[in-house]
Write an enzyme that holds these catalytic residues in place. Structure first.
Site, PDB file in Angstrom:
ATOM      1  N   LYS A 182       0.536   0.407  -2.013  1.00  0.00           N
ATOM      2  CA  LYS A 182      -0.693  -0.202  -1.492  1.00  0.00           C
ATOM      3  C   LYS A 182      -1.909   0.693  -1.740  1.00  0.00           C
ATOM      4  O   LYS A 182      -2.936   0.238  -2.261  1.00  0.00           O
ATOM      5  CB  LYS A 182      -0.531  -0.484   0.003  1.00  0.00           C
ATOM      6  CG  LYS A 182       0.605  -1.421   0.355  1.00  0.00           C
ATOM      7  CD  LYS A 182       0.690  -1.679   1.843  1.00  0.00           C
ATOM      8  CE  LYS A 182       1.091  -0.459   2.642  1.00  0.00           C
ATOM      9  NZ  LYS A 182       2.474   0.010   2.339  1.00  0.00           N
TER      10      LYS A 182
ATOM     11  N   ARG B 294       6.377 -18.821 -10.507  1.00  0.00           N
ATOM     12  CA  ARG B 294       5.800 -18.632 -11.843  1.00  0.00           C
ATOM     13  C   ARG B 294       4.739 -19.670 -12.167  1.00  0.00           C
ATOM     14  O   ARG B 294       3.995 -19.513 -13.128  1.00  0.00           O
ATOM     15  CB  ARG B 294       6.911 -18.692 -12.901  1.00  0.00           C
ATOM     16  CG  ARG B 294       7.973 -17.624 -12.722  1.00  0.00           C
ATOM     17  CD  ARG B 294       9.022 -17.678 -13.811  1.00  0.00           C
ATOM     18  NE  ARG B 294       8.456 -17.439 -15.139  1.00  0.00           N
ATOM     19  CZ  ARG B 294       9.174 -17.431 -16.260  1.00  0.00           C
ATOM     20  NH1 ARG B 294      10.475 -17.646 -16.206  1.00  0.00           N
ATOM     21  NH2 ARG B 294       8.589 -17.220 -17.416  1.00  0.00           N
TER      22      ARG B 294
ATOM     23  N   HIS C 281      -0.661  -2.666   9.412  1.00  0.00           N
ATOM     24  CA  HIS C 281      -0.498  -1.620   8.400  1.00  0.00           C
ATOM     25  C   HIS C 281      -0.749  -2.215   7.023  1.00  0.00           C
ATOM     26  O   HIS C 281      -0.170  -3.235   6.661  1.00  0.00           O
ATOM     27  CB  HIS C 281       0.906  -1.029   8.471  1.00  0.00           C
ATOM     28  CG  HIS C 281       1.144   0.062   7.479  1.00  0.00           C
ATOM     29  ND1 HIS C 281       0.584   1.318   7.606  1.00  0.00           N
ATOM     30  CD2 HIS C 281       1.854   0.077   6.330  1.00  0.00           C
ATOM     31  CE1 HIS C 281       0.967   2.053   6.579  1.00  0.00           C
ATOM     32  NE2 HIS C 281       1.737   1.329   5.799  1.00  0.00           N
TER      33      HIS C 281
END
Length: 334
Positions: A180, A264, A159
């Site tokens: 999405k 990060r 999916h």
């Protein structure tokens, strides 16, 4: 470099099909390569091909059958025919019989070679198809192998949304409502291409390559909550869609969690294992105000740079005189 493996926790929105053995009808190969059928005991559509490799039976005509795989298509060229030309009719029939009684799925004669009487007689005796092509032996062999590698490849269905961004095949996954399809449509508006939405068929075409595509019945369609189903090809044109693409990276979208520490720097290298193939993986947190299309475009360009040996995070730490060695994390999604 250390390696850590873990399993994905969120599986509520993922649908999969366990990898299985696949087969195709011999008629598919006949049609794809314009092959002539000299003899077939039944309709070629009723004869299944399950092995993605081929064999040239030169050694078998010489009497060597050790390690012989009778599930492969047999391709006969001028070399084999020249060898058989030195045999009388009785010996030739015997050599044909030794090969064909093993019941290979088909025998293809290359270079416009026509089957002789002995070959057709033995083929009819053991009910093995005899085919012919104008192509040279090496050319038809390589074409059939490449074709079968794709058609018979191990596969699963996942999916998500699958788009091509700057030449990178990007599989976008995440929970229901993560955005999405909305992100995919924004990327399409920015000139990128849709391969699949909602269900993505993933095929392992080699030990290092995954190819994604859409099921035929939902190809080019995309669902947008509040609008419904749209046909991307009709709305945006044929340049906005593509039939298939290699999966170069996986991006997972999840709702922003203030208590969670997100990467990060990008020093650590994250991969997702799909059918045993490692694909670069990113986890992107989603919250109002973040331009996901721009973020994913940047991710695609950065992934291309990394493949060319350029890693901005490592370069920065190196200039600061710090240790830039990262950790490799592999997430299993097979």
């Amino acid at each position: 470099m250390s390696v850590k493996s873990d399993n994905m926790g969120n599986t509520d929105d993922m649908q999969s099909v366990t990898p299985a053995e696949f087969s195709i009808g011999l008629d598919v190969i006949v049609k794809e390569f314009d092959i002539e059928v000299f003899y077939s005991p039944s309709k070629v559509s009723e004869i299944n091909i399950e092995n993605n490799d081929i064999n040239r039976p030169g050694l078998q005509f010489a009497g060597f059958y050790e390690y012989f795989d009778n599930t492969r298509i047999q391709i006969v060229g001028k070399m084999e025919i020249s060898y058989l030309a030195h045999c009388d009719a009785e010996e030739k029939t015997k050599l044909y019989d030794n090969l064909i009684k093993t019941k290979p799925p088909a025998i293809i004669l290359a270079r416009e070679i026509k089957p002789d009487e002995e070959l057709l007689k033995v083929a009819q005796k053991h009910c093995v198809p005899i085919l012919g092509t104008q192509e040279s032996t090496s050319v038809i062999a390589s074409k059939i192998i490449a074709f079968l590698n794709l058609k018979l490849a191990p596969r699963i269905t996942r999916h998500g949304a699958f788009v091509e961004v700057y030449g990178e095949g990007m599989l976008i996954i995440g929970g229901s409502g993560a955005g999405k399809s909305e992100t995919a449509i924004e990327l399409i508006k920015r000139g990128h291409r849709l391969i699949a939405d909602d269900a993505v068929e993933i095929r392992k075409t080699s030990n290092i390559t995954l190819v994604g595509s859409s099921p035929d019945n939902i190809r080019h369609f995309l669902e947008l909550r509040g609008i419904g189903i749209i046909n991307v090809r009709q709305l945006f044109g044929v340049g906005a869609v593509k039939l298939s693409e290699k999966i170069n990276m996986v991006v997972e979208l999840e709702a922003w969690d203030d208590k969670k520490q997100y990467d990060r720097m990008g020093i650590d290298t994250h991969f997702m294992s799909i059918l045993g193939v490692k694909v670069p993986y990113l986890l992107v947190p989603v919250k109002p105000g973040r331009n996901l299309a721009v973020i994913l475009e940047t991710a695609a360009m950065n992934n291309r740079q990394k493949k060319m040996g350029v890693n901005a995070a490592q370069d920065l730490l190196s200039q600061l005189g710090l240790n830039s060695q990262g950790v490799e994390t592999v997430t299993d999604w097979s």
